[in-house]
Design a protein around this motif. Structure first.
Motif, PDB file in Angstrom:
ATOM      1  N   LEU A 192      -6.884 -14.951  24.920  1.00 53.75           N
ATOM      2  CA  LEU A 192      -7.738 -15.694  25.521  1.00 53.75           C
ATOM      3  C   LEU A 192      -7.637 -16.150  26.950  1.00 53.75           C
ATOM      4  N   PRO A 193      -8.695 -16.339  27.441  1.00 54.78           N
ATOM      5  CA  PRO A 193      -8.634 -16.919  28.796  1.00 54.78           C
ATOM      6  C   PRO A 193      -8.306 -18.685  28.573  1.00 54.78           C
ATOM      7  N   GLU A 194      -7.421 -19.273  29.529  1.00 59.92           N
ATOM      8  CA  GLU A 194      -7.016 -20.463  29.108  1.00 59.92           C
ATOM      9  C   GLU A 194      -7.979 -21.527  29.407  1.00 59.92           C
ATOM     10  N   ARG A 195      -7.908 -22.562  28.442  1.00 59.21           N
ATOM     11  CA  ARG A 195      -8.938 -23.760  28.843  1.00 59.21           C
ATOM     12  C   ARG A 195      -9.034 -24.321  30.126  1.00 59.21           C
ATOM     13  N   THR A 196     -10.026 -24.507  30.655  1.00 59.13           N
ATOM     14  CA  THR A 196     -10.381 -25.004  32.121  1.00 59.13           C
ATOM     15  C   THR A 196     -10.756 -26.318  31.942  1.00 59.13           C
ATOM     16  N   GLY A 197     -11.601 -26.853  31.053  1.00 57.51           N
ATOM     17  CA  GLY A 197     -12.244 -27.979  30.843  1.00 57.51           C
ATOM     18  C   GLY A 197     -13.712 -27.874  31.034  1.00 57.51           C
ATOM     19  N   ALA A 198     -13.982 -26.652  31.647  1.00 60.94           N
ATOM     20  CA  ALA A 198     -15.573 -26.493  31.675  1.00 60.94           C
ATOM     21  C   ALA A 198     -15.500 -24.911  31.149  1.00 60.94           C
ATOM     22  N   ASP A 199     -15.686 -25.049  29.731  1.00 58.17           N
ATOM     23  CA  ASP A 199     -15.646 -23.658  29.057  1.00 58.17           C
ATOM     24  C   ASP A 199     -16.794 -23.692  27.873  1.00 58.17           C
ATOM     25  N   LYS A 200     -16.899 -22.195  27.577  1.00 55.08           N
ATOM     26  CA  LYS A 200     -17.885 -21.875  26.581  1.00 55.08           C
ATOM     27  C   LYS A 200     -17.389 -21.238  25.444  1.00 55.08           C
ATOM     28  N   THR A 201     -17.696 -21.313  24.260  1.00 52.09           N
ATOM     29  CA  THR A 201     -17.076 -20.808  23.015  1.00 52.09           C
ATOM     30  C   THR A 201     -18.338 -20.016  22.497  1.00 52.09           C
ATOM     31  N   THR A 202     -18.423 -18.822  22.213  1.00 53.06           N
ATOM     32  CA  THR A 202     -19.377 -17.960  21.471  1.00 53.06           C
ATOM     33  C   THR A 202     -19.131 -17.419  20.345  1.00 53.06           C
ATOM     34  N   ALA A 272     -17.979 -15.166   6.958  1.00 53.10           N
ATOM     35  CA  ALA A 272     -17.985 -14.020   7.714  1.00 53.10           C
ATOM     36  C   ALA A 272     -18.435 -14.161   9.395  1.00 53.10           C
ATOM     37  N   THR A 273     -18.344 -15.363   9.505  1.00 52.99           N
ATOM     38  CA  THR A 273     -18.404 -16.130  10.890  1.00 52.99           C
ATOM     39  C   THR A 273     -17.629 -15.245  11.800  1.00 52.99           C
ATOM     40  N   ARG A 274     -18.090 -14.725  13.113  1.00 55.21           N
ATOM     41  CA  ARG A 274     -17.489 -13.937  14.005  1.00 55.21           C
ATOM     42  C   ARG A 274     -17.081 -14.755  15.050  1.00 55.21           C
ATOM     43  N   PHE A 275     -15.937 -14.869  15.643  1.00 57.75           N
ATOM     44  CA  PHE A 275     -15.491 -15.683  16.906  1.00 57.75           C
ATOM     45  C   PHE A 275     -15.614 -14.610  17.990  1.00 57.75           C
ATOM     46  N   LEU A 276     -16.456 -14.896  19.038  1.00 58.26           N
ATOM     47  CA  LEU A 276     -16.641 -13.840  20.125  1.00 58.26           C
ATOM     48  C   LEU A 276     -15.546 -14.251  21.490  1.00 58.26           C
ATOM     49  N   GLY A 277     -15.122 -15.397  21.469  1.00 58.10           N
ATOM     50  CA  GLY A 277     -14.373 -16.013  22.779  1.00 58.10           C
ATOM     51  C   GLY A 277     -14.687 -17.225  23.145  1.00 58.10           C
ATOM     52  N   SER A 278     -13.672 -17.806  23.819  1.00 61.09           N
ATOM     53  CA  SER A 278     -13.801 -18.959  24.524  1.00 61.09           C
ATOM     54  C   SER A 278     -13.336 -18.503  26.109  1.00 61.09           C
ATOM     55  N   TYR A 279     -14.120 -18.990  27.009  1.00 62.58           N
ATOM     56  CA  TYR A 279     -14.044 -18.503  28.356  1.00 62.58           C
ATOM     57  C   TYR A 279     -14.679 -19.344  29.409  1.00 62.58           C
ATOM     58  N   PRO A 280     -14.310 -19.434  30.590  1.00 59.79           N
ATOM     59  CA  PRO A 280     -14.985 -20.244  31.623  1.00 59.79           C
ATOM     60  C   PRO A 280     -16.205 -20.321  31.798  1.00 59.79           C
ATOM     61  N   ARG A 281     -16.935 -21.325  32.091  1.00 58.80           N
ATOM     62  CA  ARG A 281     -18.344 -21.333  32.278  1.00 58.80           C
ATOM     63  C   ARG A 281     -18.653 -20.782  33.901  1.00 58.80           C
ATOM     64  N   ALA A 282     -19.419 -20.059  34.113  1.00 56.67           N
ATOM     65  CA  ALA A 282     -19.776 -19.431  35.386  1.00 56.67           C
ATOM     66  C   ALA A 282     -20.162 -20.716  36.336  1.00 56.67           C
ATOM     67  N   ASP A 283     -20.917 -21.558  35.704  1.00 54.90           N
ATOM     68  CA  ASP A 283     -21.333 -22.605  36.728  1.00 54.90           C
ATOM     69  C   ASP A 283     -20.377 -23.896  36.959  1.00 54.90           C
ATOM     70  N   ASN A 284     -19.211 -23.587  36.085  1.00 51.15           N
ATOM     71  CA  ASN A 284     -18.071 -24.812  36.269  1.00 51.15           C
ATOM     72  C   ASN A 284     -18.486 -26.243  36.361  1.00 51.15           C
ATOM     73  N   GLN A 285     -19.353 -26.465  35.437  1.00 54.24           N
ATOM     74  CA  GLN A 285     -19.646 -27.447  34.814  1.00 54.24           C
ATOM     75  C   GLN A 285     -18.928 -28.061  33.551  1.00 54.24           C
ATOM     76  N   GLU A 286     -18.204 -29.092  33.912  1.00 53.91           N
ATOM     77  CA  GLU A 286     -17.333 -29.565  32.958  1.00 53.91           C
ATOM     78  C   GLU A 286     -18.015 -30.324  31.792  1.00 53.91           C
ATOM     79  N   THR A 287     -17.233 -29.957  30.571  1.00 52.63           N
ATOM     80  CA  THR A 287     -17.735 -30.537  29.384  1.00 52.63           C
ATOM     81  C   THR A 287     -17.675 -32.083  29.300  1.00 52.63           C
ATOM     82  N   VAL A 288     -18.597 -32.590  28.735  1.00 53.47           N
ATOM     83  CA  VAL A 288     -18.628 -34.157  28.435  1.00 53.47           C
ATOM     84  C   VAL A 288     -18.129 -34.419  27.295  1.00 53.47           C
TER      85      VAL A 288
END
Length: 325
Positions: A192-202, A272-288
């Motif tokens: 998986l891509p490394e955590r950046t602090g501005a990430d999204k999980t699907t 049956a939950t399917r993990f599709l990934g954690s990856y950097p947000r394109a807008d670089n908006q940090e998660t509060v």
């Protein structure tokens, strides 16, 4: 992420907004790029190993989720989203040279493009018939075929610029000048891509049972852990009427304790939950992150519970004696 020498599939043909999104990926301009006729073909190319990754559209700021993509990644061998790209969308109306606006009776494009140009079409081509196309670029290139059965196409400006036999009859015809489409780069499961602090999980979560409160149980897994949802959409599974799954984007990364704990809760109620990934947000908006949902607080809570475990004993050992004994 795929290596610089990777092969990329994308929703083709050349000149689509999807290819424009792919070209934003470092190294993709020099890599081998394979156009696919539709989203399923692009993703199956990755599953079969013929391509290392595929770029496909998943969401539009005007029309919402791209159902073909939502459905395709929710089933079949698992895939992982490793990157997202945002592309501003602008449309032009093109036709073969010599065709006038008043000559147009039938217009082809992708259904999302048609939906984003409704107001212009109603005002300028009120009687025009819609002919669905697999992509905006495919619709435009179809005009060059001898047996083409429509008169004009809605596509990206780049297509008109690169095809000398086509001319743009109208530019910037979208109803929303700020429209943006979100694209995802999908690969086979791996690192998986490394955590950046501005990430999204699907994730994709099937509704385990159609009953009152079933959706609330799913949402509570995120809410109780302070995980914000940036997108949630329901899609039919196709198995039978009333059977749905939910496609969800959550703020944060699998490495975040609150996200990992929420995913564990989802799996308990919907295995049956399917993990599709954690990856950097394109807008670089940090998660509060609220203080009570930080990794440090989760770790402190775990240590507190672990400290209580040694106190567990059986009546025979004498460690669990009643205070009234």
């Amino acid at each position: 992420m795929p290596a610089p020498s990777a092969t990329y599939a994308f929703l083709g043909p050349e000149g689509t907004f999807t290819e424009a999104a792919l070209l934003k990926v470092p190294g993709a301009a020099q890599a081998s790029r394979v156009p696919a006729s539709n989203v399923n073909v692009a993703l199956d190319t990755v599953r079969a190993g013929s391509a290392d990754a595929a770029m496909v559209p998943i969401e539009n700021s005007v029309e919402g989720g791209v159902t073909a993509t939502l459905d395709a990644i929710a089933t079949g061998p698992e895939l992982r989203i490793v990157r997202e790209v945002l592309v501003p969308i602008s449309f032009v109306l093109v036709a073969r040279r010599g065709v006038r606006l008043q000559d147009i009776r039938r217009v082809s494009t992708h259904d999302h493009a048609w939906a984003q140009c409704r107001l212009w079409l109603d005002a300028n081509l009120p009687g025009a018939e819609y002919v669905p196309g697999s992509s905006t670029a495919a619709a435009a290139l179809g005009l060059l075929e001898e047996d083409c059965h429509y008169d004009a196409a809605i596509c990206a400006p780049l297509v008109a610029q690169e095809q000398p036999k086509l001319s743009a009859l109208a530019e910037d015809i979208g109803d929303n000048s700020g429209a943006v489409t979100r694209f995802i780069l999908v690969s086979r499961p791996g690192i998986l891509p490394e955590r950046t602090g501005a990430d999204k999980t699907t994730v994709v979560v099937p509704l385990p049972e159609d009953r009152p409160g079933a959706l609330m149980e799913i949402l509570d897994q995120f809410a109780s852990r302070g995980v914000n949802l940036s997108r949630i959409e329901s899609r039919p599974t196709g198995q039978y009427l009333g059977h749905y799954f939910f496609s969800i984007d959550a703020d944060g990364h699998l490495e975040d304790a609150r996200v990992a704990d929420a995913l564990a809760g989802l799996h308990r109620i919907s295995p049956a939950t399917r993990f599709l990934g954690s990856y950097p947000r394109a807008d670089n908006q940090e998660t509060v992150v609220e203080p009570h949902t930080s990794d440090d607080v989760f770790e402190a809570a775990k240590k507190w519970v672990d400290g209580l475990r040694p106190q567990i004993g059986s009546p025979e050992s004498g460690s669990g004696a009643s205070p009234t004994a």
